[in-house]
Design a protein around this motif. Sequence first.
Motif, PDB file in Angstrom:
ATOM      1  N   CYS A 333     118.213  69.065  47.468  1.00 60.52           N
ATOM      2  CA  CYS A 333     118.882  70.258  48.687  1.00 60.52           C
ATOM      3  C   CYS A 333     118.670  69.498  49.912  1.00 60.52           C
ATOM      4  O   CYS A 333     117.383  68.858  50.261  1.00 60.52           O
ATOM      5  CB  CYS A 333     117.847  71.448  48.651  1.00 60.52           C
ATOM      6  N   GLU A 334     119.707  69.695  50.380  1.00 60.33           N
ATOM      7  CA  GLU A 334     119.829  68.894  51.954  1.00 60.33           C
ATOM      8  C   GLU A 334     118.879  69.559  53.057  1.00 60.33           C
ATOM      9  O   GLU A 334     118.421  69.227  54.003  1.00 60.33           O
ATOM     10  CB  GLU A 334     121.152  68.899  52.627  1.00 60.33           C
ATOM     11  N   ARG A 337     115.240  68.797  51.364  1.00 49.56           N
ATOM     12  CA  ARG A 337     115.021  67.596  50.759  1.00 49.56           C
ATOM     13  C   ARG A 337     114.160  67.568  49.648  1.00 49.56           C
ATOM     14  O   ARG A 337     113.620  66.551  48.984  1.00 49.56           O
ATOM     15  CB  ARG A 337     114.388  66.463  51.727  1.00 49.56           C
ATOM     16  N   CYS A 349     118.250  74.651  44.701  1.00 52.50           N
ATOM     17  CA  CYS A 349     116.771  74.247  45.289  1.00 52.50           C
ATOM     18  C   CYS A 349     115.853  74.948  44.545  1.00 52.50           C
ATOM     19  O   CYS A 349     115.777  76.124  44.244  1.00 52.50           O
ATOM     20  CB  CYS A 349     117.066  74.613  46.609  1.00 52.50           C
ATOM     21  N   TYR A 505     122.140  64.288  48.087  1.00 55.98           N
ATOM     22  CA  TYR A 505     121.886  65.533  48.742  1.00 55.98           C
ATOM     23  C   TYR A 505     122.945  66.307  48.636  1.00 55.98           C
ATOM     24  O   TYR A 505     124.125  66.302  49.139  1.00 55.98           O
ATOM     25  CB  TYR A 505     121.334  65.306  50.034  1.00 55.98           C
ATOM     26  N   SER A 507     124.219  70.182  50.552  1.00 58.90           N
ATOM     27  CA  SER A 507     124.008  71.237  51.507  1.00 58.90           C
ATOM     28  C   SER A 507     124.320  72.428  51.157  1.00 58.90           C
ATOM     29  O   SER A 507     125.371  72.725  50.307  1.00 58.90           O
ATOM     30  CB  SER A 507     124.633  70.715  52.895  1.00 58.90           C
ATOM     31  N   ARG A 524     129.956  68.762  51.658  1.00 58.13           N
ATOM     32  CA  ARG A 524     128.511  69.071  51.212  1.00 58.13           C
ATOM     33  C   ARG A 524     127.749  68.022  50.310  1.00 58.13           C
ATOM     34  O   ARG A 524     126.646  68.314  50.290  1.00 58.13           O
ATOM     35  CB  ARG A 524     128.962  70.251  50.153  1.00 58.13           C
ATOM     36  N   ARG A 526     125.955  64.237  50.457  1.00 54.38           N
ATOM     37  CA  ARG A 526     125.541  63.289  51.127  1.00 54.38           C
ATOM     38  C   ARG A 526     124.803  62.225  50.226  1.00 54.38           C
ATOM     39  O   ARG A 526     123.742  62.590  49.630  1.00 54.38           O
ATOM     40  CB  ARG A 526     124.753  63.387  52.236  1.00 54.38           C
TER      41      ARG A 526
END
Length: 540
Positions: A333-334, A337, A349, A505, A507, A524, A526
Amino acid sequence: MDPKLTLALDPKSGPCADCPPPGSPEVDLYCRKSASVSGRRRETSTDVQREIGHDWAHENGFRVRFVWRDILSAFKDIERPGFKHVMAALVKQEVPAGWVYKLDRFSRKGAEDMLAILNAGARVIFHMDRLDSSVAGHRREIINRAEEAREYSRQLGERVSDAREDIRSRGEWANGNVPYGLAKDPETGGLVPDDAPAVEGRSMTRADVAGALFHLSARGRTISRMQALLYARGILAPKGGAHWSDGTISGILNSPVYAGWQTLRSTGRGGRHAKYLNPRTGKPVRLLGRALIADSLFERARSSRAGHRIPQLHQVETPPGVAVHELTGSLYCEGCRGRMQSVGLSYVCHRDRKKTCPARASVKRTAVERYVGHLWVSAVSGLTPEDPLMHELAMRWEALKDPQSAAQSADALAAVKRAEGALGQLARDRKDGLYNGAMGRFFSTMVEEAEEALKVAQAALRAVGGGTLEIPPFAHQPEAAQEAWNAADRAARRELVPLVFRRIYVSKAPEGSNTGAAFNGQARVRELWHTDPVEAPKAA
């Protein structure tokens, strides 16, 4: 007044109510006491010394200007700020006289310091010695006594040093503070694991924490990751703070004392703890008591931190139970983290209402798996043999297809790197003064042994393939990469994704977005490559 000066001043520095009025001749008092004195010997406190000095000043018509004070170790050659300032005041003639309780409390550097003061024309009174430099005949006696104090200090230092060498050679702990996670064994004088709780009311001990750091390091965890884990579990640092500094964790991981070895710290800046060598045999000394970890774990942890050994394929723990979906263990989860887990048809998450995430991510499983598949194919297709990521991919591919051979090659390569590092460390330790004393005569022998160890390690590496790595057949070939991904089932994809990505990751979807809208992976997702540094979790 300069704040640095106040550190050397007595709390009750300056003139008292009984001192003569301003304009009277001035005197500086110097009071000194050792920080700790064992046995029957007792020293006069600095408070008592100050009062005696004031009495002398009043009787002789002097007004006390400053009272300088030092309470420091008698056995360490460290700077004494109080002595430094009173010396400067007398030599520069800022004050006409200085009063000292006892000559051997003033300086143990012999006539050098005394001549500097006497030649400046300053008057010095040594109360207990009944010496006054203004009295005829006392000057020679002061210089002689100063030389005697210097000789006594030298002999005392040698006796203390010899006693410590004997204690260390017997395997008893003689280095002052006991390292975190260990405790002094009252029976043997050595060290044993510390059974004190790391957190009040919990079963985990301080020894468990120290041991866990070595296991985490051996598995490729970074110091920042360890710091986050310690903070999340409420484990206080050795000095009681909530934050574990890089130096604290690094100091633990670099110290052979946890593997049961007697250690000695080098004197250079950031000196490390190296194995202590018996002055008579030149061999490392085993501590009495019980080691916290095995030598093999200590070496694995050190090699992993130095980048000499391939860490586990997955950089973080997978959730309990059997992993089913292809991004399990790789998706994060961005917002916090933290790890994402599969729930229903989505990855979400892992933080619940009790562990609030500032931007809790959730994504449809099929959408993100499809997008990551495109990312993976594009990544491995675009790699060239010179790309640093190609080396990371080849290492992990070797470990995936032939774990046993890869482990042998990795261990052999790590042994070569350790041997190379050992030679360099010997040079750094010598520069830092570790071999200035009794250990110095073993330096050349240790260099020869280190060079021989390097030759043996290099031969072992050649025997298992010389450290060469095979480039995966799907790398740098778009069609082969796509074919490999399409042919892989979920379990295989779970292994293919970490070959390239350290983490992925996701978001949280933008506020107000339609739940039925197409997934925008570019906005969304990364990716974190294996050539990128690990990012610590965000605090809850």
